[in-house]
Motif scaffolding. Structure first.
Motif, PDB file in Angstrom:
ATOM      1  N   GLY A 303     -11.710  -4.792   9.608  1.00 32.97           N
ATOM      2  CA  GLY A 303     -13.018  -4.141   9.786  1.00 32.97           C
ATOM      3  C   GLY A 303     -13.934  -4.975  10.663  1.00 32.97           C
ATOM      4  O   GLY A 303     -14.623  -4.445  11.536  1.00 32.97           O
ATOM      5  N   GLU A 304     -13.916  -6.280  10.457  1.00 33.80           N
ATOM      6  CA  GLU A 304     -14.775  -7.179  11.236  1.00 33.80           C
ATOM      7  C   GLU A 304     -14.322  -7.262  12.701  1.00 33.80           C
ATOM      8  O   GLU A 304     -15.119  -7.116  13.619  1.00 33.80           O
ATOM      9  CB  GLU A 304     -14.715  -8.570  10.591  1.00 33.80           C
ATOM     10  N   TRP A 305     -13.011  -7.437  12.913  1.00 28.11           N
ATOM     11  CA  TRP A 305     -12.538  -7.650  14.285  1.00 28.11           C
ATOM     12  C   TRP A 305     -12.520  -6.361  15.108  1.00 28.11           C
ATOM     13  O   TRP A 305     -12.655  -6.397  16.337  1.00 28.11           O
ATOM     14  CB  TRP A 305     -11.157  -8.301  14.270  1.00 28.11           C
ATOM     15  N   ALA A 306     -12.353  -5.227  14.434  1.00 31.19           N
ATOM     16  CA  ALA A 306     -12.324  -3.959  15.186  1.00 31.19           C
ATOM     17  C   ALA A 306     -13.666  -3.710  15.868  1.00 31.19           C
ATOM     18  O   ALA A 306     -13.735  -2.976  16.857  1.00 31.19           O
ATOM     19  CB  ALA A 306     -11.980  -2.809  14.249  1.00 31.19           C
ATOM     20  N   ALA A 307     -14.720  -4.356  15.356  1.00 28.68           N
ATOM     21  CA  ALA A 307     -16.049  -4.148  15.937  1.00 28.68           C
ATOM     22  C   ALA A 307     -16.324  -5.129  17.085  1.00 28.68           C
ATOM     23  O   ALA A 307     -17.410  -5.112  17.659  1.00 28.68           O
ATOM     24  CB  ALA A 307     -17.103  -4.316  14.841  1.00 28.68           C
ATOM     25  N   THR A 308     -15.364  -5.979  17.431  1.00 24.50           N
ATOM     26  CA  THR A 308     -15.566  -6.955  18.514  1.00 24.50           C
ATOM     27  C   THR A 308     -14.868  -6.466  19.781  1.00 24.50           C
ATOM     28  O   THR A 308     -14.210  -5.424  19.770  1.00 24.50           O
ATOM     29  CB  THR A 308     -14.982  -8.327  18.134  1.00 24.50           C
ATOM     30  N   GLU A 309     -14.979  -7.272  20.833  1.00 24.11           N
ATOM     31  CA  GLU A 309     -14.291  -6.895  22.084  1.00 24.11           C
ATOM     32  C   GLU A 309     -12.866  -7.428  22.136  1.00 24.11           C
ATOM     33  O   GLU A 309     -12.182  -7.285  23.150  1.00 24.11           O
ATOM     34  CB  GLU A 309     -15.074  -7.418  23.279  1.00 24.11           C
ATOM     35  N   CYS A 310     -12.417  -8.086  21.069  1.00 25.80           N
ATOM     36  CA  CYS A 310     -11.028  -8.568  21.045  1.00 25.80           C
ATOM     37  C   CYS A 310     -10.097  -7.367  20.852  1.00 25.80           C
ATOM     38  O   CYS A 310     -10.297  -6.587  19.914  1.00 25.80           O
ATOM     39  CB  CYS A 310     -10.808  -9.525  19.871  1.00 25.80           C
ATOM     40  N   PHE A 322       7.761  -5.176   3.395  1.00 29.14           N
ATOM     41  CA  PHE A 322       6.543  -4.526   2.885  1.00 29.14           C
ATOM     42  C   PHE A 322       6.624  -3.003   2.926  1.00 29.14           C
ATOM     43  O   PHE A 322       5.760  -2.307   2.376  1.00 29.14           O
ATOM     44  CB  PHE A 322       5.312  -5.058   3.635  1.00 29.14           C
ATOM     45  N   GLU A 323       7.646  -2.494   3.608  1.00 32.42           N
ATOM     46  CA  GLU A 323       7.955  -1.052   3.596  1.00 32.42           C
ATOM     47  C   GLU A 323       6.784  -0.161   3.992  1.00 32.42           C
ATOM     48  O   GLU A 323       6.612   0.920   3.429  1.00 32.42           O
ATOM     49  CB  GLU A 323       8.512  -0.657   2.216  1.00 32.42           C
ATOM     50  N   SER A 324       5.982  -0.639   4.920  1.00 26.78           N
ATOM     51  CA  SER A 324       4.940   0.230   5.467  1.00 26.78           C
ATOM     52  C   SER A 324       5.134   0.264   6.981  1.00 26.78           C
ATOM     53  O   SER A 324       4.976  -0.756   7.662  1.00 26.78           O
ATOM     54  CB  SER A 324       3.549  -0.304   5.109  1.00 26.78           C
ATOM     55  N   SER A 325       5.513   1.437   7.485  1.00 24.32           N
ATOM     56  CA  SER A 325       5.795   1.581   8.913  1.00 24.32           C
ATOM     57  C   SER A 325       4.500   1.468   9.713  1.00 24.32           C
ATOM     58  O   SER A 325       3.399   1.548   9.150  1.00 24.32           O
ATOM     59  CB  SER A 325       6.421   2.951   9.154  1.00 24.32           C
ATOM     60  N   LEU A 326       4.613   1.337  11.024  1.00 20.01           N
ATOM     61  CA  LEU A 326       3.401   1.217  11.842  1.00 20.01           C
ATOM     62  C   LEU A 326       2.567   2.500  11.761  1.00 20.01           C
ATOM     63  O   LEU A 326       1.339   2.446  11.709  1.00 20.01           O
ATOM     64  CB  LEU A 326       3.761   0.887  13.297  1.00 20.01           C
ATOM     65  N   SER A 327       3.240   3.665  11.716  1.00 21.24           N
ATOM     66  CA  SER A 327       2.453   4.907  11.607  1.00 21.24           C
ATOM     67  C   SER A 327       1.686   4.922  10.287  1.00 21.24           C
ATOM     68  O   SER A 327       0.556   5.412  10.214  1.00 21.24           O
ATOM     69  CB  SER A 327       3.341   6.142  11.741  1.00 21.24           C
ATOM     70  N   ASN A 328       2.263   4.348   9.241  1.00 19.83           N
ATOM     71  CA  ASN A 328       1.552   4.285   7.958  1.00 19.83           C
ATOM     72  C   ASN A 328       0.381   3.298   8.035  1.00 19.83           C
ATOM     73  O   ASN A 328      -0.663   3.520   7.418  1.00 19.83           O
ATOM     74  CB  ASN A 328       2.525   3.904   6.830  1.00 19.83           C
ATOM     75  N   GLU A 329       0.529   2.222   8.804  1.00 14.77           N
ATOM     76  CA  GLU A 329      -0.578   1.270   8.970  1.00 14.77           C
ATOM     77  C   GLU A 329      -1.774   1.956   9.653  1.00 14.77           C
ATOM     78  O   GLU A 329      -2.926   1.728   9.299  1.00 14.77           O
ATOM     79  CB  GLU A 329      -0.128   0.054   9.792  1.00 14.77           C
ATOM     80  N   TYR A 330      -1.492   2.825  10.622  1.00 16.80           N
ATOM     81  CA  TYR A 330      -2.586   3.569  11.285  1.00 16.80           C
ATOM     82  C   TYR A 330      -3.251   4.537  10.310  1.00 16.80           C
ATOM     83  O   TYR A 330      -4.455   4.731  10.328  1.00 16.80           O
ATOM     84  CB  TYR A 330      -2.078   4.305  12.531  1.00 16.80           C
ATOM     85  N   LEU A 331      -2.429   5.107   9.439  1.00 17.19           N
ATOM     86  CA  LEU A 331      -2.974   6.030   8.443  1.00 17.19           C
ATOM     87  C   LEU A 331      -3.854   5.266   7.447  1.00 17.19           C
ATOM     88  O   LEU A 331      -4.948   5.726   7.082  1.00 17.19           O
ATOM     89  CB  LEU A 331      -1.787   6.693   7.721  1.00 17.19           C
ATOM     90  N   ILE A 332      -3.409   4.099   7.047  1.00 16.26           N
ATOM     91  CA  ILE A 332      -4.205   3.277   6.128  1.00 16.26           C
ATOM     92  C   ILE A 332      -5.533   2.898   6.794  1.00 16.26           C
ATOM     93  O   ILE A 332      -6.603   2.986   6.182  1.00 16.26           O
ATOM     94  CB  ILE A 332      -3.426   1.997   5.711  1.00 16.26           C
ATOM     95  N   ALA A 333      -5.465   2.480   8.055  1.00 12.92           N
ATOM     96  CA  ALA A 333      -6.694   2.076   8.765  1.00 12.92           C
ATOM     97  C   ALA A 333      -7.668   3.247   8.826  1.00 12.92           C
ATOM     98  O   ALA A 333      -8.875   3.096   8.604  1.00 12.92           O
ATOM     99  CB  ALA A 333      -6.356   1.592  10.173  1.00 12.92           C
ATOM    100  N   SER A 334      -7.123   4.433   9.096  1.00 11.62           N
ATOM    101  CA  SER A 334      -7.969   5.618   9.181  1.00 11.62           C
ATOM    102  C   SER A 334      -8.636   5.892   7.834  1.00 11.62           C
ATOM    103  O   SER A 334      -9.843   6.120   7.741  1.00 11.62           O
ATOM    104  CB  SER A 334      -7.103   6.799   9.625  1.00 11.62           C
ATOM    105  N   ARG A 335      -7.828   5.830   6.770  1.00 16.83           N
ATOM    106  CA  ARG A 335      -8.336   6.131   5.431  1.00 16.83           C
ATOM    107  C   ARG A 335      -9.341   5.081   4.957  1.00 16.83           C
ATOM    108  O   ARG A 335     -10.420   5.408   4.473  1.00 16.83           O
ATOM    109  CB  ARG A 335      -7.141   6.159   4.454  1.00 16.83           C
ATOM    110  N   GLU A 343     -10.991   7.677  17.208  1.00 15.54           N
ATOM    111  CA  GLU A 343     -10.989   6.235  16.944  1.00 15.54           C
ATOM    112  C   GLU A 343      -9.570   5.712  16.695  1.00 15.54           C
ATOM    113  O   GLU A 343      -9.238   4.598  17.086  1.00 15.54           O
ATOM    114  CB  GLU A 343     -11.885   5.927  15.739  1.00 15.54           C
ATOM    115  N   VAL A 344      -8.749   6.540  16.063  1.00 17.05           N
ATOM    116  CA  VAL A 344      -7.361   6.123  15.835  1.00 17.05           C
ATOM    117  C   VAL A 344      -6.631   6.008  17.186  1.00 17.05           C
ATOM    118  O   VAL A 344      -5.896   5.048  17.432  1.00 17.05           O
ATOM    119  CB  VAL A 344      -6.631   7.113  14.882  1.00 17.05           C
ATOM    120  N   VAL A 345      -6.874   6.977  18.061  1.00 15.73           N
ATOM    121  CA  VAL A 345      -6.249   6.918  19.390  1.00 15.73           C
ATOM    122  C   VAL A 345      -6.776   5.696  20.152  1.00 15.73           C
ATOM    123  O   VAL A 345      -6.005   4.966  20.792  1.00 15.73           O
ATOM    124  CB  VAL A 345      -6.505   8.219  20.190  1.00 15.73           C
TER     125      VAL A 345
END
Ligand SMILES: CNc1ncnc2c1ncn2[C@@H]1O[C@H](COP(=O)(O)O)[C@@H](O)[C@H]1O
Length: 379
Positions: A303-310, A322-335, A343-345
């Motif tokens: 949450g902190e770094w997404a708001a920076t220019e990095c 950990f059994e969480s695919s990359l598409s699931n990581e994007y879903l988690i971030a969205s949720r 924003e997800v794109v």
């Protein structure tokens, strides 16, 4: 699987697994041995068992020996999985090659279009494999996988480059040996490719148990790698013990291009990272499930770094564990962070900016984004 999210814009478009799988994704932090699925490990074990391999029999079926789904190692118990199980099972040409191709296919099916896979060159005397042989086996497997894709003219293909990891418990001379291998197998061609570029070594990484080793002993190896033109990424501030001012300043003195995990960073160094706009490989599920961060997903430093220019690249780290695919990581971030479709794109585009392949090589992926952005709400 993570629940779908309703985009809070006027069209209330759903962000679900179909959408995040269709999203063309860039995976920049995936460890080869940690990305082998349980199915692939089981299949390797079954084959070895049927060949009467005593070593495999003694290890036991990975479906039982490795903890069942839903139970995850903490960062303290995590490294035993490799040393006590995976390295004793995936320990010859056939199994390394099969595991590598299976990983490539798993990422491709999850909608990953560009992958920087990393691995620690392992010496396996029982199979007559030197560190260099190990790298050749992995590159050959990736090359065969790539050639099959070119032949099939698959539209949803995946481009893969290799990062070689130096483990924190290695000696400086072992680190230099890996730099030599990396330099030998790196591509010196900068030409953009219309097809899928052949795999080569693109960068060097520092990884391994963060409570061990002294990073200062690797300074000369990483400086030499940089001089050869290799990109650098380092595991950075993973646990408090590896987050001393001295260690972090040493790592930054190597002029890394990206940082992995980036958890326990003091404020003055955060400012340095923001100023340099370093790329960040952030691993939500790995960090939360292995109890490396506090406050669940919502408390994650994403949450902190997404708001920076990095540029931030959501990454899986070890999808086999950990059994969480990359598409699931994007879903988690969205949720968890309330991201709408745009924003997800944008997040997936940000990962392209952090890739080591360079803009020309990433052209095709950028074109894919333009297509996804034009899809209004059909998915
Ligand atoms: C919490 N996340 C992590 N932090 C630090 N190092 C990690 C890691 N996840 C994996 N590795 C490193 O990658 C090796 C497995 O893949 P390869 O044999 O190299 O392909 C592990 O042994 C460990 O050294």
């Amino acid at each position: 699987m993570t629940d779908p999210v309703i985009d809070n814009d006027a069209t209330r478009r759903i962000i679900d697994a179909d959408f995040t799988t269709a999203l063309p994704k860039t995976e920049l932090h995936a460890h080869l041995s940690g990305s082998i699925s349980r199915e692939t490990l089981s299949s390797i074990w079954q084959t070895k068992k049927s060949q009467g391999d005593d070593g495999a029999l003694a290890l036991g079926d990975p479906a039982i020996a490795l903890k069942p789904s839903g139970s995850f190692p903490t960062i303290l118990s995590f490294f035993q999985i490799f040393n006590e199980y995976i390295y004793n099972l995936v320990n010859d040409r056939e199994s390394i090659s099969y595991a590598t191709k299976s990983i490539a296919e798993d990422f491709r099916r999850d909608g990953v279009r560009y992958l920087e896979l990393r691995t620690t060159p392992r010496e396996i005397p029982t199979a007559g494999i030197s560190r260099e042989n190990y790298v050749q086996i992995v590159l050959d497997a990736l090359g065969q996988y790539r050639n099959d894709q070119v032949q099939m003219k698959a539209a949803d293909h995946i481009g893969i480059q290799l990062i070689l990891s130096i483990d924190r418990t290695m000696t400086p001379s072992q680190a230099h040996e890996i730099v030599d291998i990396a330099s030998k197998y790196m591509s010196r061609s900068r030409a953009p490719s219309t097809t899928i570029p052949p795999p080569s070594v693109i960068a060097l990484d520092l990884c391994g148990n963060p409570t061990k080793g002294d990073v200062g002993t690797f300074t000369s190896a990483f400086r030499r790698a940089k001089a050869f033109g290799l990109k650098l990424t380092v595991h950075f501030a993973e646990v408090p013990a590896s987050s001393t001012e001295e260690e972090l300043r040493t790592l930054l003195s190597w002029r890394p291009d990206r940082l992995g995990h980036a958890i326990h960073i003091p404020p003055d160094l955060k400012d340095v990272i923001k100023k340099q706009k370093l790329g960040l490989e952030l691993c939500l599920s790995c960090n939360v499930l292995a109890e490396m961060t506090q406050g669940g997903f919502k408390g994650h430093h994403f949450g902190e770094w997404a708001a920076t220019e990095c540029p931030v690249a959501l990454s899986t780290d070890d999808v086999g564990v950990f059994e969480s695919s990359l598409s699931n990581e994007y879903l988690i971030a969205s949720r968890e962070f309330g991201l709408g479709r745009e924003e997800v794109v944008q997040l997936a585009r940000g990962a392209v900016a952090a890739a080591f392949a360079g803009r020309e090589r990433m052209e095709r992926l950028i074109g894919d984004f333009e297509r996804v952005e034009q899809i209004p709400s059909s998915l």
